[in-house]
Design an enzyme around this catalytic site. Structure first.
Site, short mmCIF file in Angstrom:
data_model
loop_
_atom_site.label_atom_id
_atom_site.label_comp_id
_atom_site.label_asym_id
_atom_site.label_seq_id
_atom_site.Cartn_x
_atom_site.Cartn_y
_atom_site.Cartn_z
N SER A 153 5.33 -4.98 1.15
CA SER A 153 4.42 -3.88 0.85
C SER A 153 5.15 -2.75 0.10
O SER A 153 5.67 -2.99 -0.99
CB SER A 153 3.77 -3.38 2.15
OG SER A 153 2.69 -2.54 1.88
N ASP A 212 -5.92 -9.96 2.03
CA ASP A 212 -5.10 -8.78 2.32
C ASP A 212 -6.03 -7.62 2.63
O ASP A 212 -6.80 -7.19 1.77
CB ASP A 212 -4.21 -8.45 1.12
CG ASP A 212 -3.15 -7.41 1.41
OD1 ASP A 212 -3.44 -6.49 2.20
OD2 ASP A 212 -2.05 -7.50 0.84
N HIS A 251 -1.86 -9.15 5.39
CA HIS A 251 -0.89 -8.29 4.70
C HIS A 251 0.54 -8.41 5.26
O HIS A 251 1.49 -8.56 4.50
CB HIS A 251 -1.35 -6.83 4.76
CG HIS A 251 -0.48 -5.90 3.99
ND1 HIS A 251 -0.40 -5.92 2.61
CD2 HIS A 251 0.38 -4.93 4.40
CE1 HIS A 251 0.45 -5.00 2.20
NE2 HIS A 251 0.94 -4.39 3.26
#
Length: 272
Positions: free
Chosen positions: A104, A203, A233
């Site tokens: 991320s 996601d 995610h």
């Protein structure tokens, strides 16, 4: 300065392109970077796999994390960048090659490190190269009225798994993350090392455009994409955790081997 202006950048050091020491006695290193509001524990399965493969692994706690969400609200994006670069430079002084990987926001920072340092390779998992449409603008306009919102952590399909993260999300931090993403998108053309993209098909945190930005902007490096069908995610802790760790380990191992010059003795041993 206007109250709704961006946080001031931390003092920037010269973007020194440190080169690892090409000494066969030194280990290969990997820098692992965690996500926004999260913690190094999200990268633990990847770190374990890399350590078992013989890598020297660093998983730093990034500025503004590990304390309280208000600290992250006060953290400028430059502090995150400087922390990632400093950690890579430290590994470069001890290792013969150094790769980088991140989840991320950590994936975004990993790509920024790859743009500014001679990494062996970069592996990114659901990199935050774009937020959802309008999210960054809303954060810049509303953070004074709404300092925080609910947690964005825990987007995991696997039952019973918890992500270590803040219980609140600082809105001003979201604005800085959006600016960081824009900076890194502009730097992707400088990435020369091979890149592995691990993308979750579903996601709940980032839009599909986040991963697509990588293919659109990466012009000087090869890109390999792996789609994770069973994870959301936080794929490093989800159903595909073992696959993620194996893919990153294999990719970085191959890249490290290619970056180490072969001397005559090594060549003769491999040819036998």
């Amino acid at each position: 300065m206007r109250e709704d202006a961006a946080l001031p950048d931390a003092p920037r050091r010269e973007a020194r392109r440190a080169a690892p020491q090409q000494d066969p006695a030194r280990p290969d290193g990997v820098l692992l970077l965690h996500g926004f509001t999260s913690a190094p524990s999200t990268m633990a399965p990847v770190a374990e796999a890399l350590e078992q493969a013989g890598f020297l692994v660093e998983t730093p706690l990034l500025p503004g994390h590990g304390t309280a969400w208000r600290d992250l609200a006060r953290t400028p994006r430059a502090a995150l960048t400087d922390s990632a670069l400093s950690a890579w430079d430290g590994l470069a002084r001890r290792c013969r090659t150094v790769g980088v990987a991140g989840l991320s926001m950590g994936g975004t920072l990993a790509l920024q490190v790859a743009a500014r340092r001679p990494v062996s390779a970069a592996a990114v998992i659901n990199p935050a190269l774009r937020l959802r449409p309008g999210q960054g603008l809303a954060a810049r306009l509303l953070w004074r009225l709404m300092p925080s919102v609910g947690s964005i952590a825990g987007d995991i399909a696997r039952a019973g798994v918890r992500e270590e993260a803040y219980p609140r999300t600082p809105v001003r931090g979201v604005a800085e993350l959006d600016r960081l993403a824009a900076e890194v998108r502009a730097e992707l053309g400088a990435v020369e090392a091979p890149v592995l993209l691990l993308r979750s098909a579903q996601d709940g945190v980032l839009p599909r455009a986040a991963a697509a930005s990588l293919g659109e902007r990466l012009t000087g490096a090869s890109l390999r994409e792996v789609v994770l069908r069973r994870s959301r995610h936080v794929a490093t802790l989800d159903h595909d955790a073992e696959r993620v760790a194996a893919e990153v380990r294999g990719f970085l191992t191959g890249a490290a081997d290619r970056r180490v010059p072969r001397n005559d003795e090594t060549a003769e041993a491999e040819d036998r």
